[in-house]
Design a protein around this motif. Sequence first.
Motif, short mmCIF file in Angstrom:
data_model
loop_
_atom_site.label_atom_id
_atom_site.label_comp_id
_atom_site.label_asym_id
_atom_site.label_seq_id
_atom_site.Cartn_x
_atom_site.Cartn_y
_atom_site.Cartn_z
N UNK A 1 8.34 -8.84 0.55
CA UNK A 1 9.28 -8.26 1.51
C UNK A 1 10.67 -8.16 0.91
N UNK A 2 11.08 -9.16 0.14
CA UNK A 2 12.39 -9.11 -0.52
C UNK A 2 12.46 -7.97 -1.53
N UNK A 3 11.38 -7.78 -2.30
CA UNK A 3 11.33 -6.65 -3.24
C UNK A 3 11.38 -5.32 -2.49
N UNK A 4 10.66 -5.27 -1.37
CA UNK A 4 10.65 -4.05 -0.55
C UNK A 4 12.05 -3.76 -0.01
N UNK A 5 12.77 -4.81 0.46
CA UNK A 5 14.12 -4.63 0.97
C UNK A 5 15.06 -4.13 -0.13
N UNK A 6 14.89 -4.64 -1.34
CA UNK A 6 15.72 -4.18 -2.46
C UNK A 6 15.45 -2.71 -2.77
N UNK A 7 14.17 -2.31 -2.72
CA UNK A 7 13.83 -0.91 -2.95
C UNK A 7 14.42 -0.03 -1.86
N UNK A 8 14.42 -0.52 -0.62
CA UNK A 8 14.98 0.26 0.49
C UNK A 8 16.47 0.47 0.29
N UNK B 1 -2.28 -15.56 9.25
CA UNK B 1 -2.45 -15.49 7.80
C UNK B 1 -3.21 -14.22 7.42
N UNK B 2 -4.27 -13.90 8.18
CA UNK B 2 -5.03 -12.68 7.92
C UNK B 2 -4.15 -11.44 8.10
N UNK B 3 -3.31 -11.47 9.14
CA UNK B 3 -2.41 -10.33 9.38
C UNK B 3 -1.43 -10.16 8.23
N UNK B 4 -0.91 -11.27 7.73
CA UNK B 4 0.04 -11.21 6.64
C UNK B 4 -0.61 -10.69 5.36
N UNK B 5 -1.83 -11.14 5.10
CA UNK B 5 -2.54 -10.65 3.92
C UNK B 5 -2.81 -9.15 4.05
N UNK B 6 -3.14 -8.71 5.27
CA UNK B 6 -3.35 -7.28 5.49
C UNK B 6 -2.07 -6.48 5.37
N UNK B 7 -0.92 -7.12 5.67
CA UNK B 7 0.36 -6.43 5.62
C UNK B 7 0.82 -6.15 4.20
N UNK B 8 0.26 -6.85 3.23
CA UNK B 8 0.66 -6.63 1.84
C UNK B 8 0.40 -5.18 1.43
N UNK B 9 -0.76 -4.64 1.80
CA UNK B 9 -1.06 -3.25 1.49
C UNK B 9 -0.07 -2.31 2.14
N UNK B 10 0.29 -2.63 3.40
CA UNK B 10 1.25 -1.80 4.11
C UNK B 10 2.61 -1.80 3.43
N UNK B 11 3.06 -2.97 2.98
CA UNK B 11 4.36 -3.05 2.30
C UNK B 11 4.32 -2.28 0.97
N UNK B 12 3.23 -2.44 0.24
CA UNK B 12 3.10 -1.70 -1.03
C UNK B 12 3.08 -0.19 -0.78
N UNK B 13 2.39 0.24 0.28
CA UNK B 13 2.37 1.67 0.62
C UNK B 13 3.77 2.17 0.94
N UNK B 14 4.53 1.38 1.73
CA UNK B 14 5.89 1.80 2.09
C UNK B 14 6.78 1.88 0.85
#
Length: 403
Positions: free
Chosen positions: A92-99, A345-358
């Motif tokens: 999420x921190x890397x994603x925020x930096x990219x944003x 935990x399952x939701x967070x693991x699933x969110x990784x793909x979403x963050x990478x997509x964004x």
Amino acid sequence: MSFDPYPPKIQHPKTRNILVISILLLVLISWLGKLDELSTEYIDDSLVKSTVAFGVARTLNAVISVCQSLTLGVGVANVTIGEVLNPVNNLVEDYASLMKLAIGSLIIQKLLVEIVSDTLFKILLSVSGAILLIGFYFKSGIHLNFLSRLFLFFLFIRFSLAFVIIMNSFVDQAFLDEKTQDDVEALSSLSHDIDTANQIQKISVADNKTLSDQLLQLNAEEQSISSLLKKQHQLREDANDSVNKADENIKNAEEKLSLMQRLSDKDLSSLKSTASAKKKSLQLLEEQIEELEENMEAIQERKTYIENTLTGKPNSLMESIGMTVSDSMSSMKSLGDKFNAFSMKDKLEGAINGILNLMTLFLLKTMILPLIFLFALSKATKLIWAIDIREILTNPRAQGNQH
């Protein structure tokens, strides 16, 4: 002697007219500013979406940072939330930096659009276009290539960025926008879920602390009552011995007196009064001991209930049966909220793909695609730049007749 290598009679009128109309249209479009308006609207919309996505990232980062300090207990097992959230938080921190980079790129694009849409660039394009038009109708056409390339240069500066942004908007709306929106909403929902789980866990921790405090208080009360009971039991033994001794004194006195003397003897009456008072004291002690024992039993029952609740054990046969039946899905109801940590935990693991997509989508739509379109436009401009405008305006048939 004329230095015009392309006299008017060998110019192609139809081609010249098409070029004239095209130049006039381009100058008119420049002054109308419709392309600037469309590109600015897209950038503003993208800025809003990027800011929202950045805000979601910061919110998610803040919520995760709070949750990382919590530890969930399920029975005798402990789950450290920080271990679950650390990888996601770093992403999420890397994603925020990219944003931040994406927002910066959009701001730069908007600033450049505002610069090239200024009146100065409109005038420069209009003047270069007017000079080129004049060159079409004057006999001296030796400078037509220079004039056409000058017009093309100002045309590239004036429209290239707006054209790139508009092309980018077409690709974005057709292929990227919906996916981006879905992923941002998923991240926002995830942030809300984590915050809700955090609040539930805070309540659970507060409840556990309250129960632990009550347990400490009950232990203190139990110790106090136990000490008091010990004293009361000792008093009861003493009182019982005193009553027995009084009864024995009465019995001994009665053995020395006749029946008639017993009815009138004052010493015997005094012994009986003393014995009666001691029996009442003994009865009062019995009642106090009984009350203290009842209180002790209630405290022990309450302690057992709290200890079972804190350790997740059933407090009754029905609860035990209920736990056995529902154990495959969850533990008892008091632990239900804690099991949310595992689903989270399952939701967070699933969110990784979403963050990478964004990260990929915003990198593509705010930086890579504009650069690709700008590169393609520059290549096309170079090809046009290499064209000799005088050859386009030359009429091959007329030139053949001249020869």
